[in-house]
Design an enzyme around this catalytic site. Structure first.
Site, PDB file in Angstrom:
ATOM      1  N   GLY A   1      -4.757   6.170  -5.159  1.00  0.00           N
ATOM      2  CA  GLY A   1      -3.305   6.169  -5.265  1.00  0.00           C
ATOM      3  C   GLY A   1      -2.875   5.982  -6.713  1.00  0.00           C
ATOM      4  O   GLY A   1      -3.691   5.670  -7.594  1.00  0.00           O
ATOM      5  N   PHE A   2      -1.579   6.165  -6.956  1.00  0.00           N
ATOM      6  CA  PHE A   2      -1.021   5.942  -8.301  1.00  0.00           C
ATOM      7  C   PHE A   2       0.398   5.400  -8.182  1.00  0.00           C
ATOM      8  O   PHE A   2       1.145   5.366  -9.153  1.00  0.00           O
ATOM      9  CB  PHE A   2      -1.044   7.244  -9.116  1.00  0.00           C
ATOM     10  CG  PHE A   2      -0.184   8.338  -8.535  1.00  0.00           C
ATOM     11  CD1 PHE A   2       1.137   8.480  -8.912  1.00  0.00           C
ATOM     12  CD2 PHE A   2      -0.688   9.191  -7.567  1.00  0.00           C
ATOM     13  CE1 PHE A   2       1.940   9.464  -8.355  1.00  0.00           C
ATOM     14  CE2 PHE A   2       0.102  10.185  -7.009  1.00  0.00           C
ATOM     15  CZ  PHE A   2       1.424  10.315  -7.400  1.00  0.00           C
ATOM     16  N   GLY A   3       0.790   4.975  -6.992  1.00  0.00           N
ATOM     17  CA  GLY A   3       2.156   4.496  -6.759  1.00  0.00           C
ATOM     18  C   GLY A   3       2.297   3.024  -7.122  1.00  0.00           C
ATOM     19  O   GLY A   3       1.483   2.458  -7.857  1.00  0.00           O
ATOM     20  N   LYS A  61       9.181  -2.496  10.950  1.00  0.00           N
ATOM     21  CA  LYS A  61       8.897  -1.367  10.063  1.00  0.00           C
ATOM     22  C   LYS A  61       9.889  -0.266  10.377  1.00  0.00           C
ATOM     23  O   LYS A  61      10.406  -0.197  11.493  1.00  0.00           O
ATOM     24  CB  LYS A  61       7.482  -0.848  10.283  1.00  0.00           C
ATOM     25  CG  LYS A  61       6.880  -0.177   9.081  1.00  0.00           C
ATOM     26  CD  LYS A  61       6.353  -1.193   8.079  1.00  0.00           C
ATOM     27  CE  LYS A  61       5.945  -0.574   6.779  1.00  0.00           C
ATOM     28  NZ  LYS A  61       5.160  -1.522   5.979  1.00  0.00           N
ATOM     29  N   ALA A  76      -0.827   0.699  -6.366  1.00  0.00           N
ATOM     30  CA  ALA A  76      -1.952   0.997  -7.260  1.00  0.00           C
ATOM     31  C   ALA A  76      -1.644   0.522  -8.679  1.00  0.00           C
ATOM     32  O   ALA A  76      -2.505  -0.034  -9.374  1.00  0.00           O
ATOM     33  CB  ALA A  76      -2.230   2.497  -7.255  1.00  0.00           C
ATOM     34  N   TRP A  77      -0.401   0.707  -9.085  1.00  0.00           N
ATOM     35  CA  TRP A  77       0.041   0.289 -10.424  1.00  0.00           C
ATOM     36  C   TRP A  77      -0.109  -1.235 -10.609  1.00  0.00           C
ATOM     37  O   TRP A  77      -0.661  -1.708 -11.605  1.00  0.00           O
ATOM     38  CB  TRP A  77       1.489   0.742 -10.625  1.00  0.00           C
ATOM     39  CG  TRP A  77       2.228   0.124 -11.763  1.00  0.00           C
ATOM     40  CD1 TRP A  77       2.094   0.443 -13.083  1.00  0.00           C
ATOM     41  CD2 TRP A  77       3.216  -0.913 -11.687  1.00  0.00           C
ATOM     42  NE1 TRP A  77       2.934  -0.336 -13.835  1.00  0.00           N
ATOM     43  CE2 TRP A  77       3.629  -1.172 -13.008  1.00  0.00           C
ATOM     44  CE3 TRP A  77       3.786  -1.641 -10.639  1.00  0.00           C
ATOM     45  CZ2 TRP A  77       4.599  -2.137 -13.306  1.00  0.00           C
ATOM     46  CZ3 TRP A  77       4.752  -2.603 -10.928  1.00  0.00           C
ATOM     47  CH2 TRP A  77       5.143  -2.846 -12.249  1.00  0.00           C
ATOM     48  N   ASP A  86       8.181   0.824   1.078  1.00  0.00           N
ATOM     49  CA  ASP A  86       6.807   1.136   1.494  1.00  0.00           C
ATOM     50  C   ASP A  86       6.524   2.498   0.847  1.00  0.00           C
ATOM     51  O   ASP A  86       7.221   2.865  -0.114  1.00  0.00           O
ATOM     52  CB  ASP A  86       6.694   1.176   3.032  1.00  0.00           C
ATOM     53  CG  ASP A  86       5.249   1.210   3.527  1.00  0.00           C
ATOM     54  OD1 ASP A  86       4.625   0.146   3.598  1.00  0.00           O
ATOM     55  OD2 ASP A  86       4.736   2.300   3.825  1.00  0.00           O
TER      56      ASP A  86
HETATM   57  O1  2IT Z   1       3.456  -3.152   4.128  1.00  0.00           O
HETATM   58  C1  2IT Z   1       4.170  -4.039   3.610  1.00  0.00           C
HETATM   59  O2  2IT Z   1       3.900  -5.239   3.710  1.00  0.00           O
HETATM   60  C2  2IT Z   1       5.351  -3.620   2.862  1.00  0.00           C
HETATM   61  N1  2IT Z   1       5.600  -2.420   2.763  1.00  0.00           N
HETATM   62  C3  2IT Z   1       6.271  -4.636   2.255  1.00  0.00           C
HETATM   63  C4  2IT Z   1       7.236  -5.140   3.275  1.00  0.00           C
HETATM   64  C5  2IT Z   1       8.312  -6.062   2.742  1.00  0.00           C
HETATM   65  O3  2IT Z   1       9.192  -6.398   3.550  1.00  0.00           O
HETATM   66  O4  2IT Z   1       8.284  -6.438   1.577  1.00  0.00           O
END
Ligand code: 2IT
Length: 446
Positions: free
Chosen positions: A236-238, A124, A241-242, A164
């Site tokens: 959420g609305f991102g 991450k 959520a979409w 993300d």
């Molecule tokens: O939390 C997640 O699984 C993501 N943000 C996607 C991570 C990805 O490498 O597609």
């Protein structure tokens, strides 16, 4: 292994890393019994190793805003675990990003990726950059400055970031443009979530939400229920959520709420396709508010300061941020008739909320199982990139569906309790852990 002992050690070593400690505690509690049936795990100190990231890159990101002022942010990439494949996981741009937040996300990602059935390790990254109120030009300059440092840490066979919170298709485009310039590598494989004309997988934008609804459908079928005609509250609305709203409507559900940090939009008659499209406009505006939906559409009532969990529903789908659903919210949901909560955001529910659901007959499944369709489709994007091909929407969708069905089956296999009910938290944690732990064991002490 004793969870309390390991946690005491981590608390002393990383005091204040609240989210990281919370995520580790949840996994260790779930796996303790199974772990202790394997003395070879204890001998190889698998737990002590699995809770520590392989490495953390931290870097300064300096960029110039539209007023000509110099801005300084901090960037991170946490390569958490590579036992089953190259590092894989998203980038989060949010003002509250800390090493603790990214360590929790990288830790969760490791087990989530294991559940997908694809060979991907956990990672991450991100920055405390706040996209709210920024112009597109500022976002581009920030992404370019961020990649100036990140490019050296990643690669199509080493570490493959994606989006993300705060990082969507626009940001991936800017990041990828700069990566190519620096690395002189043009084979598209280094980031996922790319545009569909330059290596992106069809359906990647929808995949987290679609996968979550496929998982939810399997969970409901196992419980003898169906989503058709049910009221669904989404936070959420991102992007997530979409995708969830789109698939929920396709499956015949009525989406009665979407929300933002400013409040909730209550939609008694159910969300329409036009409103779903408008969620993308809201996201692209960089304002981080949902209220304009009520100004634009009839039948939408905006309630300032309230969460999606105040709207009566059958099924709650947290799609926003960690710890967004508290015990008080869980109680309110239950009192208003909610009987199922599938966590789509990473660690969206506080531990007390999960315990409340589990002890009060509300079906619950954790984010690392429910939202794994996003990273799974990233894995499918990697496969397409590596073989220089592009699959149709039908091909990607059927693979995604198959993967989510498989993840549900793993949860049932590892989470079925003596009384027959499925503990999805245990199921997901044990299934993910066992795969990574066995791989670590087979690869020796490294
Ligand atoms: O939390 C997640 O699984 C993501 N943000 C996607 C991570 C990805 O490498 O597609």
């Amino acid at each position: 292994m004793k969870t309390t002992e390991i946690m005491a050690g981590l608390q002393a070593k990383y005091p204040g890393e609240k989210e990281y400690l919370q995520a580790v505690q949840e996994v260790l509690e779930s796996i303790e019994d199974v772990y202790n049936e394997h003395p070879e795990f204890e001998a190889a100190k698998i737990v002590e190793r699995i809770v520590e990231p392989d490495r953390i890159f931290t870097f300064r990101v300096t960029w110039i805003d539209d007023k000509g002022e110099v801005q300084v942010n901090t960037g991170y990439r946490i390569q958490f675990n590579s036992a089953i494949g190259p590092y894989k996981g998203g980038l989060r741009f949010h003002k509250a990003v800390t090493p603790s937040m990214l360590k929790f996300l990288g830790f969760e990602q490791t087990f989530k990726n294991a559940l997908t059935t694809l060979p991907m390790g956990g990672a991450k990254g991100g920055s405390d950059f706040d996209p709210v109120g920024k112009s597109d030009a500022e976002i581009m300059r920030f992404c370019q400055a961020f990649m100036l440092e990140l490019w050296n840490c990643i690669g199509p066979d080493q570490d493959i970031p994606a989006g993300d919170v705060g990082v969507g298709g626009r940001e991936i485009g800017f990041l990828y443009g700069m990566y190519k310039k620096l690395a002189r590598e043009y084979n598209t494989g280094v980031l996922t979530g790319k545009g569909s004309t330059w290596g992106g997988s069809i359906l990647r934008p929808e995949a987290t939400g679609f996968g979550a609804l496929y998982f939810t459908s399997h969970l409901l079928a196992k419980a003898g229920k169906s989503i058709e005609g049910k009221k669904v509250a989404i936070s959420g609305f991102g992007n997530v959520a979409w995708g969830a709203a789109t698939k929920a409507v396709q499956l015949g559900a009525k989406v009665v709420a979407v929300s933002g940090p400013d409040g909730v939009c209550h939609i008694p008659a159910g969300i329409t396709p036009e409103m779903i499209d408008y969620m993308l406009v809201l996201r692209a505006s960089n304002k981080n508010v949902v209220a304009p939906m009520a100004e634009k559409f009839e039948g939408v009532q905006f309630i300032p300061g309230k969460k999606a969990w105040s709207v009566p529903c059958d099924i709650a789908l947290p799609c926003a941020f960690q710890n967004e659903l508290s015990e008080a919210d869980a109680r309110e949901l239950k009192a208003n008739g909610c009987w199922c909560c599938c966590e789509v955001s990473n660690m969206g529910c506080q531990p007390e909320a999960i315990h409340f659901f589990q002890n009060n007959g509300v079906l619950f499944a954790p984010g690392k199982a429910v939202n794994a369709g996003g990273v799974a489709t990233s894995g499918l994007e990697m496969t397409q990139n590596a073989s220089h091909i592009s699959w149709s929407a039908e091909e990607v969708d059927s693979k995604l569906h198959f993967i989510m069905k498989n993840i549900h089956e793993q949860c049932v296999q590892f989470g079925t309790q003596p009384d027959g009910h499925v503990d999805y938290v245990k199921g997901a944690n044990i299934a993910g852990f066992m795969k990574v732990a066995r791989a670590m064991l087979e690869q020796g002490i490294v």
